[in-house]
Scaffold this active site. Structure first.
Site, PDB file in Angstrom:
ATOM      1  N   GLN A 196     -10.610  34.286 -37.192  1.00  0.00           N
ATOM      2  CA  GLN A 196     -11.893  34.339 -36.473  1.00  0.00           C
ATOM      3  C   GLN A 196     -13.088  34.226 -37.410  1.00  0.00           C
ATOM      4  O   GLN A 196     -14.215  34.509 -37.010  1.00  0.00           O
ATOM      5  CB  GLN A 196     -12.004  35.658 -35.686  1.00  0.00           C
ATOM      6  N   CYS A 220      -4.660  40.403 -27.250  1.00  0.00           N
ATOM      7  CA  CYS A 220      -3.584  40.563 -28.259  1.00  0.00           C
ATOM      8  C   CYS A 220      -3.946  41.651 -29.265  1.00  0.00           C
ATOM      9  O   CYS A 220      -3.720  41.502 -30.479  1.00  0.00           O
ATOM     10  CB  CYS A 220      -3.303  39.257 -29.001  1.00  0.00           C
TER      11      CYS A 220
HETATM   12  N1  PMP Z   1      -5.481  36.682 -35.764  1.00  0.00           N
HETATM   13  C1  PMP Z   1      -6.635  36.706 -35.067  1.00  0.00           C
HETATM   14  C2  PMP Z   1      -7.765  37.555 -35.566  1.00  0.00           C
HETATM   15  C3  PMP Z   1      -6.780  35.941 -33.919  1.00  0.00           C
HETATM   16  O1  PMP Z   1      -7.920  35.990 -33.232  1.00  0.00           O
HETATM   17  C4  PMP Z   1      -5.706  35.128 -33.495  1.00  0.00           C
HETATM   18  C5  PMP Z   1      -5.812  34.282 -32.246  1.00  0.00           C
HETATM   19  N2  PMP Z   1      -6.367  34.927 -31.153  1.00  0.00           N
HETATM   20  C6  PMP Z   1      -4.530  35.130 -34.263  1.00  0.00           C
HETATM   21  C7  PMP Z   1      -4.451  35.920 -35.376  1.00  0.00           C
HETATM   22  C8  PMP Z   1      -3.365  34.274 -33.874  1.00  0.00           C
HETATM   23  O2  PMP Z   1      -3.691  32.924 -34.004  1.00  0.00           O
HETATM   24  P1  PMP Z   1      -2.701  31.791 -33.488  1.00  0.00           P
HETATM   25  O3  PMP Z   1      -2.348  32.153 -32.089  1.00  0.00           O
HETATM   26  O4  PMP Z   1      -3.502  30.534 -33.588  1.00  0.00           O
HETATM   27  O5  PMP Z   1      -1.513  31.785 -34.391  1.00  0.00           O
END
Ligand code: PMP
Length: 404
Positions: A201, A362
């Protein structure tokens, strides 16, 4: 910042949803793609498609050269010392899993500790929990204060002779907090502990220089950086990556295979088993070039204005609770109004053409800490406008009136 001109590069921004102009405020989940990125993908498939690092034929060599040039574009983007320190993965999640698996295999034994924080994304929690099960390592968690900031004094207390790594996010996808990663790296290094930064982010908002920062690992996803989905980056210092065993076995990651003994390829290929996602790797370089043409400094300054304006306007709404009130924030505002469920708010805004994120983002342990199930989250990009925020605020107020 010529936002009108920039918006013309993103065709999706002039589409409608339920007959209303799309207002896309879910950039923390994924960003929209400029034409140059999509056109690059099309161009590769139409003109240069061939498996990389394998063929002696012309197309394979052109595709290989383009993919390797992309590695250099990424290297320069974050100012890594060597291009072989850039490993292409599927995304942030795979990058963290790779480090968790290979780092722990090499450096951790039962009872060793990894420090993460209370605000982490599941990707930076569960990857380590898997290692708790496999290797008996233990997770230690840095708490947060009322403003949604990491408590570094508490972090210092968590460090023990068993601490093997600290893994924290740069910017929170829920709270928007920009964590003091320079200080974290400096504290960790004073104890000879390496640090992984989850830059999923931040890399699209804040200029990062991995040599200056001196972090040991840094991970991010292409799709949050205006690039293609299905490609991500793991930066790791050569000294660590060289010592870590491969994550997956297969083609390209080997030097020599026999049934008696197999030896592995050098960096970066040791960690890139199988046919890589070279079309998206190549297009990622286009996204980075595009961002560089605008300039991260201008992007950050403009997005800061949007964030401040939106936060100020939201704050005027009765019974609003904003989660994450640090002075040092970036591009994300999470909130709840009164007893209105975040799903209801999100669904009703959607009917007005406004795309926001709702739910736990998440980050369920963070939700537990905040004593809530989820939030509504608006997250901004440099193609958003003040007018869009006005419509968003108007939308939130309309939903509030519906529930009164
Ligand atoms: N870390 C952070 C801080 C995130 O915001 C995200 C995605 N929301 C992820 C990890 C995971 O990224 P990705 O789904 O693209 O692997």
């Amino acid at each position: 910042m010529n936002v009108e001109k920039i918006r013309a590069d993103f065709p999706i921004l002039s589409t409608t949803v339920y007959g209303k102009p799309l207002i896309y405020l879910d950039n923390g989940a994924t960003t929209q793609k400029p034409k140059c990125v999509v056109e690059e993908i099309e161009k590769i498939y139409y003109t240069t498609n061939a498996n990389v690092h394998r063929g002696v034929h012309h197309l394979s060599q052109v595709a290989t050269d383009l993919a390797e040039e992309s590695r250099i574009v990424v290297q320069q983007f974050i100012n890594a010392e060597h291009s072989k320190e850039i490993i292409f993965t599927k995304g942030t999640t795979e990058s963290i899993n790779l480090v968790a698996h290979s780092f722990c295999q090499q450096f951790c034994s039962e009872g060793d500790e990894i420090i993460i924080s209370a605000m982490e994304h599941h990707a930076n929690i569960v990857s380590w929990q898997l290692q708790e099960t496999i290797r008996g390592i233990k997770l230690r968690v840095i708490p947060i204060n009322d403003k949604g900031e990491l408590m570094l004094d508490e972090m210092k207390k968590l460090i023990t002779p068993r601490t093997r790594l600290i893994s924290v996010m740069h910017v929170s996808n829920v709270l928007g907090t920009i964590n003091p990663i320079e200080e974290i790296v400096s504290i960790a290094h004073s104890h000879d502990i390496p640090v992984l930064i989850d830059a999923a982010q931040s890399v699209q908002h804040i200029e990062i220089d991995v040599q200056k920062l001196d972090c040991d690992f840094l991970v991010f996803s292409g799709h949050k950086l205006y690039g293609p989905n299905g490609v991500g980056v793991l930066y790791g210092k050569e000294k660590w990556l060289n010592q870590m065993p491969p994550y997956q076995g297969g083609g390209e990651m080997i030097s020599q295979v026999s049934f008696k003994k197999t030896t592995f390829n050098d960096l970066p290929f040791k960690f890139e088993a199988g046919t890589p996602n070279y079309p998206d790797v190549i297009a990622l370089a286009k996204a980075i070039d595009y961002i560089k043409s605008i300039g991260l400094d201008s992007i950050k300054a403009y997005e800061d204005q949007l964030l401040k304006y939106c936060t100020d306007e939201l704050t005027k709404i009765n019974n609003i609770r904003i989660f994450g009130t640090s002075d040092n924030k970036c591009s994300v505002v999470s909130f709840l109004v009164g007893n209105i469920h975040h799903y209801d708010m999100g669904m009703l805004l959607d009917k007005m053409g406004i795309a926001v994120r709702t739910g736990h983002h998440c980050a369920q342990p963070l939700m537990e800490e905040l004593g809530i199930e989820g939030t509504v989250r608006a997250s901004f990009a440099f193609y958003n406008t003040k007018e869009e925020i006005d419509k968003f605020i108007e939308g939130v107020k309309r939903v509030v009136t519906m529930f009164e």
